[in-house]
Design a protein around this motif. Structure first.
Motif, PDB file in Angstrom:
ATOM      1  N   ILE A 178       0.731  -1.174  -0.130  1.00  6.07           N
ATOM      2  CA  ILE A 178      -0.135   0.173   0.076  1.00  6.07           C
ATOM      3  C   ILE A 178       0.923   1.220   0.003  1.00  6.07           C
ATOM      4  O   ILE A 178       1.879   1.342   0.919  1.00  6.07           O
ATOM      5  N   GLU A 179       0.673   2.247  -0.814  1.00  7.06           N
ATOM      6  CA  GLU A 179       1.450   3.283  -1.059  1.00  7.06           C
ATOM      7  C   GLU A 179       1.064   4.096   0.042  1.00  7.06           C
ATOM      8  O   GLU A 179       0.046   4.247   0.717  1.00  7.06           O
ATOM      9  N   PHE A 180       2.369   4.836   0.757  1.00  6.21           N
ATOM     10  CA  PHE A 180       2.404   5.419   2.097  1.00  6.21           C
ATOM     11  C   PHE A 180       3.368   6.423   1.979  1.00  6.21           C
ATOM     12  O   PHE A 180       4.586   6.390   1.414  1.00  6.21           O
ATOM     13  N   ARG A 181       3.150   7.739   2.357  1.00  6.70           N
ATOM     14  CA  ARG A 181       3.841   8.800   2.314  1.00  6.70           C
ATOM     15  C   ARG A 181       4.323   9.096   4.026  1.00  6.70           C
ATOM     16  O   ARG A 181       3.457   9.174   4.877  1.00  6.70           O
ATOM     17  N   SER A 182       5.605   9.239   4.214  1.00  3.56           N
ATOM     18  CA  SER A 182       6.280   9.386   5.505  1.00  3.56           C
ATOM     19  C   SER A 182       7.015  10.869   5.280  1.00  3.56           C
ATOM     20  O   SER A 182       8.133  10.732   4.678  1.00  3.56           O
ATOM     21  N   ASP A 183       6.732  11.432   5.922  1.00  6.58           N
ATOM     22  CA  ASP A 183       7.492  13.050   6.039  1.00  6.58           C
ATOM     23  C   ASP A 183       7.620  13.270   4.579  1.00  6.58           C
ATOM     24  O   ASP A 183       8.830  13.916   4.172  1.00  6.58           O
ATOM     25  N   GLY A 184       6.750  13.286   3.638  1.00  5.56           N
ATOM     26  CA  GLY A 184       6.752  13.655   2.282  1.00  5.56           C
ATOM     27  C   GLY A 184       7.410  12.764   1.293  1.00  5.56           C
ATOM     28  O   GLY A 184       7.512  12.818   0.091  1.00  5.56           O
ATOM     29  N   LEU A 229       3.778  -2.665   3.868  1.00  7.09           N
ATOM     30  CA  LEU A 229       3.766  -3.991   3.286  1.00  7.09           C
ATOM     31  C   LEU A 229       2.968  -4.869   4.543  1.00  7.09           C
ATOM     32  O   LEU A 229       3.393  -4.779   5.607  1.00  7.09           O
ATOM     33  N   ARG A 230       2.068  -5.640   3.928  1.00  8.87           N
ATOM     34  CA  ARG A 230       1.248  -6.645   5.111  1.00  8.87           C
ATOM     35  C   ARG A 230       1.087  -7.817   4.480  1.00  8.87           C
ATOM     36  O   ARG A 230       0.969  -8.038   3.256  1.00  8.87           O
TER      37      ARG A 230
END
Length: 112
Positions: A51-57, A63-64
């Motif tokens: 799943i796409e995820f943004r962390s601090d931009g 991943l699951r």
């Protein structure tokens, strides 16, 4: 599945909420490129979801591990379902007569 793929899958499974791909390669002590190839193989095998995820931009992926369907044969013996499913008795598995009978039936089926 290679040892590294198996190790990666175990790490992903151990994180119920998922693990970031940007963290996975650090946990496995491999480079990000090798991690991407391992993730691709796990995705192709249908073992994980990404799943796409943004962390601090910064874009990364969560991943699951996918939940796999349980083989009904695992919870059946002698045409009877594992007695612990839906059981409301307070007992310990070592002393449960219902469970011991079910396990005995399972052993008989294996023997025959």
């Amino acid at each position: 599945m290679s040892d590294q793929e198996e190790e990666a899958f175990k790490v992903i499974q151990s994180h119920r909420q998922g693990v970031l791909q940007s963290e996975l390669w650090k946990l496995l002590d491999i480079d990000s490129r090798k991690c991407s190839r391992i993730v691709k193989r796990l995705l192709d095998a249908g073992l994980i979801e990404r799943i796409e995820f943004r962390s601090d931009g910064i874009k990364t992926y969560l991943l699951r591990a996918k939940k796999r369907a349980i083989d009904p044969c695992i919870i059946l013996a002698g045409g009877e379902v594992l007695p612990c499913i839906g059981c409301d008795q307070e007992c310990t598995p070592e002393e449960c007569a219902l469970l011991l009978d079910w396990m005995y039936q399972l052993a008989l089926e294996e023997y025959q």
